[in-house]
Design a protein around this motif. Structure first.
Motif, PDB file in Angstrom:
ATOM      1  N   ILE A   1       0.851  -1.136  -0.084  1.00 31.95           N
ATOM      2  CA  ILE A   1       0.129  -0.131   0.009  1.00 31.95           C
ATOM      3  C   ILE A   1       1.063   1.279   0.052  1.00 31.95           C
ATOM      4  O   ILE A   1       0.632   2.229  -0.693  1.00 31.95           O
ATOM      5  N   LEU A   2       1.914   1.148   0.606  1.00 34.01           N
ATOM      6  CA  LEU A   2       2.867   2.137   0.571  1.00 34.01           C
ATOM      7  C   LEU A   2       4.247   1.702  -0.054  1.00 34.01           C
ATOM      8  O   LEU A   2       4.657   0.657   0.337  1.00 34.01           O
ATOM      9  N   LYS A   3       5.061   2.624  -0.494  1.00 34.46           N
ATOM     10  CA  LYS A   3       6.272   2.074  -1.053  1.00 34.46           C
ATOM     11  C   LYS A   3       7.337   3.277  -0.972  1.00 34.46           C
ATOM     12  O   LYS A   3       7.097   4.392  -1.666  1.00 34.46           O
ATOM     13  N   ASN A   4       8.177   2.942  -0.216  1.00 33.77           N
ATOM     14  CA  ASN A   4       9.507   3.681  -0.124  1.00 33.77           C
ATOM     15  C   ASN A   4       8.928   5.177   0.405  1.00 33.77           C
ATOM     16  O   ASN A   4       9.446   6.224  -0.405  1.00 33.77           O
ATOM     17  N   ILE A   5       8.146   5.240   1.154  1.00 35.36           N
ATOM     18  CA  ILE A   5       7.973   6.819   1.791  1.00 35.36           C
ATOM     19  C   ILE A   5       8.766   7.270   2.545  1.00 35.36           C
ATOM     20  O   ILE A   5       9.409   6.749   3.629  1.00 35.36           O
ATOM     21  N   SER A   6       9.449   8.533   2.076  1.00 35.26           N
ATOM     22  CA  SER A   6      10.292   9.098   2.955  1.00 35.26           C
ATOM     23  C   SER A   6      10.008  10.655   2.855  1.00 35.26           C
ATOM     24  O   SER A   6       9.747  11.303   1.925  1.00 35.26           O
TER      25      SER A   6
ATOM     26  N   SER B   1      -4.615   5.943  -2.154  1.00 36.80           N
ATOM     27  CA  SER B   1      -3.342   6.345  -2.522  1.00 36.80           C
ATOM     28  C   SER B   1      -2.366   6.374  -1.384  1.00 36.80           C
ATOM     29  O   SER B   1      -1.232   6.121  -1.476  1.00 36.80           O
ATOM     30  N   GLY B   2      -2.846   6.064  -0.234  1.00 37.27           N
ATOM     31  CA  GLY B   2      -2.088   5.789   0.951  1.00 37.27           C
ATOM     32  C   GLY B   2      -2.002   6.537   2.012  1.00 37.27           C
ATOM     33  O   GLY B   2      -1.162   6.401   3.100  1.00 37.27           O
ATOM     34  N   LYS B   3      -2.761   7.692   2.060  1.00 40.34           N
ATOM     35  CA  LYS B   3      -2.610   8.815   2.988  1.00 40.34           C
ATOM     36  C   LYS B   3      -2.892   8.295   4.384  1.00 40.34           C
ATOM     37  O   LYS B   3      -2.232   8.539   5.294  1.00 40.34           O
ATOM     38  N   SER B   4      -3.943   7.567   4.552  1.00 37.60           N
ATOM     39  CA  SER B   4      -4.508   6.781   5.973  1.00 37.60           C
ATOM     40  C   SER B   4      -3.551   5.929   6.251  1.00 37.60           C
ATOM     41  O   SER B   4      -3.500   5.709   7.550  1.00 37.60           O
TER      42      SER B   4
ATOM     43  N   ASP C   1       3.566  23.758   4.911  1.00 31.43           N
ATOM     44  CA  ASP C   1       5.175  24.042   4.575  1.00 31.43           C
ATOM     45  C   ASP C   1       5.402  23.078   3.659  1.00 31.43           C
ATOM     46  O   ASP C   1       6.361  23.511   2.833  1.00 31.43           O
ATOM     47  N   HIS C   2       5.089  22.017   3.754  1.00 35.40           N
ATOM     48  CA  HIS C   2       5.241  20.747   2.570  1.00 35.40           C
ATOM     49  C   HIS C   2       3.891  20.091   2.369  1.00 35.40           C
ATOM     50  O   HIS C   2       3.020  19.933   3.248  1.00 35.40           O
ATOM     51  N   ILE C   3       3.791  19.807   1.078  1.00 35.05           N
ATOM     52  CA  ILE C   3       2.651  19.073   0.588  1.00 35.05           C
ATOM     53  C   ILE C   3       3.173  18.093  -0.216  1.00 35.05           C
ATOM     54  O   ILE C   3       3.842  18.174  -1.276  1.00 35.05           O
ATOM     55  N   LEU C   4       2.702  16.606   0.261  1.00 35.70           N
ATOM     56  CA  LEU C   4       3.125  15.245  -0.347  1.00 35.70           C
ATOM     57  C   LEU C   4       2.124  14.963  -1.224  1.00 35.70           C
ATOM     58  O   LEU C   4       0.743  14.725  -0.697  1.00 35.70           O
ATOM     59  N   VAL C   5       2.198  14.740  -2.600  1.00 38.14           N
ATOM     60  CA  VAL C   5       1.003  14.378  -3.583  1.00 38.14           C
ATOM     61  C   VAL C   5       1.288  12.684  -3.673  1.00 38.14           C
ATOM     62  O   VAL C   5       2.392  12.368  -3.975  1.00 38.14           O
ATOM     63  N   LEU C   6       0.359  11.804  -3.155  1.00 40.62           N
ATOM     64  CA  LEU C   6       0.464  10.389  -3.212  1.00 40.62           C
ATOM     65  C   LEU C   6      -0.166   9.820  -4.373  1.00 40.62           C
ATOM     66  O   LEU C   6      -1.310  10.252  -4.675  1.00 40.62           O
ATOM     67  N   HIS C   7       0.370   9.001  -5.012  1.00 41.01           N
ATOM     68  CA  HIS C   7      -0.472   8.267  -5.980  1.00 41.01           C
ATOM     69  C   HIS C   7      -0.004   6.612  -6.053  1.00 41.01           C
ATOM     70  O   HIS C   7       1.150   6.282  -6.302  1.00 41.01           O
TER      71      HIS C   7
ATOM     72  N   GLU D   1       3.216   5.703  -3.818  1.00 43.47           N
ATOM     73  CA  GLU D   1       4.302   6.591  -3.555  1.00 43.47           C
ATOM     74  C   GLU D   1       4.079   8.011  -3.753  1.00 43.47           C
ATOM     75  O   GLU D   1       2.921   8.615  -4.140  1.00 43.47           O
ATOM     76  N   ILE D   2       5.036   8.836  -3.259  1.00 39.54           N
ATOM     77  CA  ILE D   2       5.076  10.353  -3.311  1.00 39.54           C
ATOM     78  C   ILE D   2       5.440  10.846  -4.541  1.00 39.54           C
ATOM     79  O   ILE D   2       6.865  10.424  -4.947  1.00 39.54           O
TER      80      ILE D   2
END
Length: 604
Positions: free
Chosen positions: A365-370, A387-390, A552-558, A561-562
């Motif tokens: 569900i999540l891939k190499n999130i940093s 997309s993996g937010k939750s 300050d930072h927005i991460l867009v997941l799909h 992956e970010i």
């Protein structure tokens, strides 16, 4: 977890041994109850012997010594009075012990459920779980309250009756012993067939509860989508299967229990009468002995019948015990602290390092999130559904163990924190707030003794929840029903904000916190959210991009992956996925406002 998946993981023998171990703390009380049972049984056994003495020594020879007869009659009456009292007190004692045991078992099961991980609840229907905690423990209660006490009393009575039989006539008593192998065979045959039937019955009852729970939880959708007939048919089908299983049980009980035991009783009675009949050809038969033997036979088959009748409950209890102990043995615990250190959360810096995660162990569900969220910064997570937010939030809250990678808070691994430290310093506000039965104050405080009434009020004022609380008839003492159903979604959300701020967390986690709030209320709490975020690390999931433009930072997941990261302006200039999402929402918002304006013009 499917109902059938763990069947057999705990054997019935081991389940029974574990049920017996629950009796260990009550050794002294059991010894006292058993002593009273022996005294009561001795009274039951001696009664027919006194009757035999009266018949053979006084009635038959017509010897009526007033003093001896008075002593005999008084002894007979006293014997039965003492036996009746002992039966009463031993029954109360056994029942009390049984209720205490089942009380402890229920606490153990409920406590276990409180510490199971979310992975367990993801795979276990809520109704099925309720069935194990209520119906199955109720069946186990029958084991302690009815079955074991009946077996102990019956076995003790049987032993006493045979002692009396041997006192009267050794040969006939030995002949009567042949009933025990027959009874044992009957019990084994019954146990073999009934265990399968009762397992299926319990499973179907569990499925009934699961279907009922699902229907009650989704009643508004069922009615809105006109699904009543479909749900009724599905419930009826499971109910029919439960009925069929119960009918098999009834047929088996009707054949193997009382009819079989009564046939055995008639056989032994014929043997006894034949024995005395044959003896009468060559010797005088004492009528008192015959009376006592027939009386003992009546008493003998009553406990046998009782034990056979309790076998059905015994089998149900064992099946239920297997299901309960499978729950108690479930290894899917909520992730706990690891290691010896006791780090604290002082600044609130959060860092994800190459984190990958899978719920089922197959699909990531999540891939190499940093990413890094520094103290005081706001990091927003956006992306389409799935997309993996939750999942990022679930891992940060330590609801699930980390598969691969590392999550740190202030440089310490997430798994090194005590639960108390983590839950107190990381505040969570969910999209669908959950309120407990109680009042407004208790729902903000949540039984945290260190939170004073003054802090409760300040937290409510901070998130502007006091504006509606003060209008309630009892204000902070206003009763709240199940899940806060009488309150609006906005009011429930404001209370969840106040609940979080009362803890004064270092890290704030917002899972689409304004999604359930109307536009007017949202505008009112945006300022509160700004204040909440000051001096705190904030990680926010947002579908409304307008609410996180100042992040300050927005991460867009799909797809786990970010794919994009940056500020709101940076991402718009990139003209990628975020830009598309923003333009779509901007168009929707514009259409919405135009519709409202048109309606207002028409109304005027």
């Amino acid at each position: 977890m499917n109902e059938h998946d763990t069947a057999g993981a705990v054997s019935r023998k081991s389940a029974f041994r574990r049920l017996i171990r629950y009796m260990k703390p009550h050794k002294k009380a059991l010894a006292g109850a058993f002593t009273m049972l022996i005294i009561a049984t001795a009274g039951d056994v001696l009664g027919p012997i006194l009757a035999k003495v009266f018949i053979d020594d006084y009635l038959t020879p017509r010897v009526f010594d007033p003093l001896k007869l008075i002593v005999l009659i008084v002894s007979f009456i006293l014997l039965y009075v003492i036996a009746a009292l002992m039966h009463y007190f031993q029954l109360i004692s056994f029942q009390k012990i049984a209720l205490k045991i089942i009380q402890q078992l229920r606490v153990d099961v409920f406590g276990k459920v409180q510490h199971l991980g979310l992975a367990f609840f993801d795979q276990t229907p809520g109704g099925s779980l309720v069935s194990r905690i209520t119906n199955d423990t109720e069946a186990i209660k029958d084991l302690y309250v009815s079955v074991l006490s009946t077996f102990v009393q019956s076995m003790t009575l049987l032993a006493g009756i045979f002692i009396g039989m041997f006192i009267l006539d050794v040969k006939l008593a030995l002949i009567c012993l042949i009933i025990f192998p027959i009874i044992f065979i009957l019990m084994q045959v019954y146990r073999r067939f009934s265990s399968k039937i009762y397992m299926r019955t319990r499973q179907k009852l569990s499925q009934l509860n699961a279907k009922l729970n699902e229907s009650l939880q989704g009643m508004n959708i069922i009615q809105a989508m006109r699904q009543e007939n479909r749900l009724r048919k599905e419930f009826g089908a499971i109910n029919q299967q439960h009925f069929s299983a119960m009918m098999k049980s009834i047929r088996l009980n009707s054949l193997m229990l009382r009819p079989a035991v009564y046939a055995l009783y008639l056989l032994v009675l014929m043997i006894t009468l034949s024995f005395f009949g044959i003896q009468s050809f060559g010797a005088v038969i004492e009528v008192g002995v015959l009376y006592a033997f027939v009386n003992y036979l009546d008493q003998l088959f009553e406990p046998v019948n009782s034990m056979m009748m309790q076998l059905s409950r015994f089998q149900q209890a064992l099946v239920s015990a297997v299901r309960v102990f499978e729950l108690l043995d479930d290894k899917r615990q909520a992730p706990m602290k690891e290691g010896d250190g006791t780090p604290s959360i002082d600044k609130g810096m959060v860092e994800f390092q190459n984190v990958s995660f899978s719920y089922d162990g197959k699909t990531d569900i999540l891939k190499n999130i940093s990413f890094t969220a520094k103290p005081g910064e706001t990091v927003a997570l956006v992306g389409h559904t799935g997309s993996g937010k939750s999942s990022i939030i679930n891992l940060l809250m330590r609801f699930y163990p980390i598969d691969r990678g590392k999550i740190t808070i202030d440089g310490a691994p997430l798994q090194s924190f005590h639960d108390e430290e983590l839950r107190r310093k990381v505040g969570l506000v969910l999209q669908d707030p959950f309120l407990f039965v109680g009042d407004v104050k208790s729902n903000i405080r949540l039984n945290h003794d260190y939170i004073t009434d003054e802090q409760v009020i300040k937290a409510a004022e901070f998130v502007q929840a006091d504006s509606f609380i003060e209008k309630l008839p009892r204000k902070y003492g206003e009763p709240i029903g199940e899940r806060g159903a009488a309150m609006s979604s906005g009011q429930r959300q404001l209370l969840s904000f106040a609940r979080t701020m009362a803890l004064n967390p270092k890290i704030l986690v917002l899972d689409e916190a304004t999604a359930s709030v109307d536009t007017e209320t949202e505008e009112a709490i945006q300022e509160a959210l700004q204040n909440m975020r000051k001096g705190r690390t904030t990680i926010a999931i947002a579908h409304r991009l307008s609410t996180i433009q100042d992040a300050d930072h927005i991460l867009v997941l799909h797809k786990g992956e970010i794919v994009e990261r940056g500020t709101h302006q940076d991402l718009l200039e990139l003209r990628g996925l975020y830009h598309k999402m923003y333009m779509l929402q901007k168009g929707d918002d514009l259409n919405h406002h135009l519709t409202l304006a048109t309606r207002s013009g028409g109304a005027s």
